[in-house]
Design an enzyme around this catalytic site. Structure first.
Site, mmCIF file in Angstrom:
data_model
loop_
_atom_site.group_PDB
_atom_site.id
_atom_site.type_symbol
_atom_site.label_atom_id
_atom_site.label_comp_id
_atom_site.label_asym_id
_atom_site.label_seq_id
_atom_site.Cartn_x
_atom_site.Cartn_y
_atom_site.Cartn_z
ATOM 1 N N GLN A 67 49.642 37.284 41.721
ATOM 2 C CA GLN A 67 50.244 37.714 40.362
ATOM 3 C C GLN A 67 51.069 36.759 40.289
ATOM 4 O OE1 GLN A 67 49.529 40.472 38.191
ATOM 5 N NE2 GLN A 67 50.761 39.209 36.955
ATOM 6 N N ARG A 122 45.349 35.254 35.453
ATOM 7 C CA ARG A 122 44.984 35.665 36.784
ATOM 8 C C ARG A 122 43.591 34.858 37.093
ATOM 9 N NH1 ARG A 122 46.951 40.243 38.897
ATOM 10 N NH2 ARG A 122 45.720 39.508 40.727
ATOM 11 N N CYS A 156 53.328 42.445 34.945
ATOM 12 C CA CYS A 156 52.147 42.440 35.609
ATOM 13 C C CYS A 156 50.948 43.152 35.276
ATOM 14 C CB CYS A 156 52.159 42.453 37.039
ATOM 15 S SG CYS A 156 52.962 43.880 37.352
ATOM 16 N N ASP A 176 58.259 45.473 35.899
ATOM 17 C CA ASP A 176 57.161 46.130 36.325
ATOM 18 C C ASP A 176 57.364 47.635 36.412
ATOM 19 O OD1 ASP A 176 54.668 46.680 37.931
ATOM 20 O OD2 ASP A 176 55.515 45.908 39.877
ATOM 21 N N HIS A 208 52.913 40.512 46.190
ATOM 22 C CA HIS A 208 51.628 40.047 45.300
ATOM 23 C C HIS A 208 51.459 38.658 44.911
ATOM 24 C CE1 HIS A 208 48.538 41.301 42.611
ATOM 25 N NE2 HIS A 208 49.165 42.002 41.713
ATOM 26 N N ARG A 239 43.410 44.246 49.310
ATOM 27 C CA ARG A 239 44.522 45.116 48.526
ATOM 28 C C ARG A 239 44.728 46.098 49.422
ATOM 29 N NH1 ARG A 239 45.763 46.673 42.290
ATOM 30 N NH2 ARG A 239 46.426 44.406 42.424
HETATM 31 N N1 NVA Z 1 54.489 47.150 41.747
HETATM 32 C C1 NVA Z 1 52.931 47.532 41.200
HETATM 33 C C2 NVA Z 1 51.893 46.504 40.900
HETATM 34 C C3 NVA Z 1 50.911 46.662 40.242
HETATM 35 C C4 NVA Z 1 50.102 45.497 39.825
HETATM 36 C C5 NVA Z 1 52.372 48.443 42.406
HETATM 37 O O1 NVA Z 1 52.571 48.090 43.664
HETATM 38 O O2 NVA Z 1 51.662 49.342 42.000
HETATM 39 N N1 CP Z 2 48.593 43.085 37.597
HETATM 40 C C1 CP Z 2 47.527 43.593 38.628
HETATM 41 O O1 CP Z 2 47.544 43.283 39.805
HETATM 42 O O2 CP Z 2 46.893 44.453 37.916
HETATM 43 P P1 CP Z 2 45.549 45.495 38.649
HETATM 44 O O3 CP Z 2 46.353 46.501 39.686
HETATM 45 O O4 CP Z 2 44.821 46.022 37.924
HETATM 46 O O5 CP Z 2 44.763 44.572 39.792
#
Ligand code: NVA
Ligand code: CP
Length: 317
Positions: free
Chosen positions: A144, A304, A276, A236, A141, A114
């Site tokens: 997801q 997930r 998400c 989101d 993502h 990540r």
């Molecule tokens: N768009 C959000 C998704 C979190 C799961 C982010 O990147 O923070």
């Molecule tokens: N939806 C998602 O990716 O959640 P987290 O950021 O908690 O992993």
């Protein structure tokens, strides 16, 4: 008995990595969604399928769902994971990414990363002789989206012919949803305020895929136009991780893009609400919507686990 005899044939993916959604072919995604259903129904059948396989989880950003579900997925398949958190650092800060990759490939069978930059995942993938999985970057993502389309398939029986509306920031989650909707035959509309539309190159790729599979992709700034006839309304956060400093300005820019009961009422009567997570009640979604019977956000979160088990089976078997 060989694992393959116990659990049946698992189609291994052709590409070694999942750096972007399109590293999986459409056929592989269809197979994965089917396998996720089988794994969810009969988890014990797969409980030794990845015995002796280890994952390295490298996270530059916080996570609840992605970290938990990857760790649980590999453990419930008989393997294990080692987690590294990069608190105030990025993966390539202490040593070159190419060295990180060539260390990890000597110890583990897969890398789940990540990152802030998509480039970091692509660099890991370029150097690692083991699969690299994108667990969220600034652009995509994919894990997801796999869980989300699995959830929609579970809910409505089949994907082709459905319509999904995404209301909010044209971000990583929106990008992955668009790319997969377009190739799975799901009509999609994205309503983002001017200046926050999805990445034009990704839109153009998604348009090509939608044309090929005979479905539509609409970009608008009008949430009401987007949700018309939608089976699913998705949103989101307005400020993704790393953009917290923009949160105030974004609250103003996105004020007319909250998913409210009124907006949900403009979709199909059977429409579900998706997110998400994590969610900000009173910002991108009204509390009454996320807490309503139409909300399937915790099904998404649960799935997930199952979708990533299927992914790991296909990538690491
Ligand atoms: N768009 C959000 C998704 C979190 C799961 C982010 O990147 O923070
Ligand atoms: N939806 C998602 O990716 O959640 P987290 O950021 O908690 O992993």
């Amino acid at each position: 008995m060989a694992t393959s005899t116990i659990i049946g044939q698992i189609n291994r993916v052709a590409a070694p990595h999942l750096a972007t959604d399109l590293d999986l072919t459409t056929e592989e995604v269809v197979t994965l969604l089917d396998l996720a259903g089988r794994v969810k129904r009969s988890p014990r059948r797969y409980s030794h399928a990845l015995a002796g396989r280890y994952l390295a989880l490298l996270f530059e950003k916080p996570s609840l769902r992605t970290r938990m579900t990857f760790e649980l997925a590999i453990k419930q398949l008989g393997g294990d994971a080692v987690f590294t958190e990069y608190k105030d650092q990025k993966i390539g800060d202490r040593e070159p990414i190419q060295d990180v990759a060539r260390n990890l490939e000597r110890w583990v069978q897969g890398i789940v990363a990540r990152t802030y930059e998509q480039q970091t995942i692509e660099e890991l993938a370029r150097w690692a002789a083991i699969p690299v999985i994108n667990a969220l970057s600034d652009l995509y993502h994919p894990c997801q989206a796999l869980a989300d389309f699995f959830t929609l398939q579970e809910r409505f029986g089949a994907l082709p012919g459905l319509k999904a509306a995404f209301v909010g920031d044209g971000n990583n989650v929106a990008h992955s949803l668009m790319l997969n909707a377009a190739r799975l035959g799901v009509d999609m509309a994205v309503a983002a305020p001017e200046g926050f539309q999805p990445n034009p190159e990704i839109v153009s790729t998604a348009r090509g895929l939608a044309e090929a599979s005979g479905c539509s992709l609409l970009l608008t700034s009008d949430p009401l136009e987007a949700v018309e006839d939608a089976h699913a309304v998705y949103t989101d956060v307005w400020a993704s991780m790393g953009r917290e400093k923009e949160a105030r300005a974004r609250r103003r820019a996105f004020a007319s893009h909250q998913v409210t009961s009124k907006l949900m009422a403009a979709a199909r009567p059977e429409a579900v609400f998706m997110h998400c997570l994590p969610a900000h009640r009173g910002e991108e979604v009204a509390a009454e919507v996320i807490e309503s019977p139409a909300s399937i956000v915790f099904d998404q979160a649960e799935n997930r686990l199952h979708a990533q088990k299927a992914l790991l089976l296909m990538m690491l078997s």
